[in-house]
Design a protein around this motif. Sequence first.
Motif: not given
Length: 154
Positions: A27-32
Motif C-alpha cells: 500500500x505504501x509502496x504503491x502510493x510512493x
Amino acid sequence: DEDIKRTAWQVISSCISIFVAVLLFQGFNEVVEEYVIEGGSETWEVGIDVCQLMFWLCSMQLTLAITSGAINELWGGESPQMETVEVNVKSLAKLLSHVTGFSAINAFGSIQQAFLSSSPVLAVLIVPFGFAAMTALFQIFDHVRERVSLSDDH
C-alpha cells in the motif's frame, strides 16, 4: 495439549503478521510509486526506494524504543507494565521487521535493476552489497540503541 495450542497460535500469528506486512508495504509502496517516483529517472527511483528503506528502518527502531519504554524519560513518561511491553514489542517487532524486509528487497532490487543488470555476474553482486549495507546500518542502529540505553546511567 498446551504446547500444540501455543505453537499453533504462534504459526497463525506469524502468518497473519506476514500477510499484514505485505499489504502495508504494498500500500505504501504503491502510493510512493504513483505520487513520488512516477515520471522520474531510474536513479530517482533507486534513491526513493532507499529512502523508503531508511524510513521503515527508522520507524521500526523508534516504535520499538517507544513501546519498550526505553525512551520514556525523554518526555517524563511513566514506566510501562512489563506484560504489556512484552506483547506490544513482540507484535510490533514482527510486523515492522517484515515491512522493513520487504522494503530492503525492493530497494536492493531497484539498485540491481538500475546498475547491476548488464550481466549475471554483476547482478549477483547485489547479495554481498546488500549484506554489507544492512550490516553497516544495523551496526549504526546498535550504537544508537547502546547510547540511548546508557543515557540514563549518569
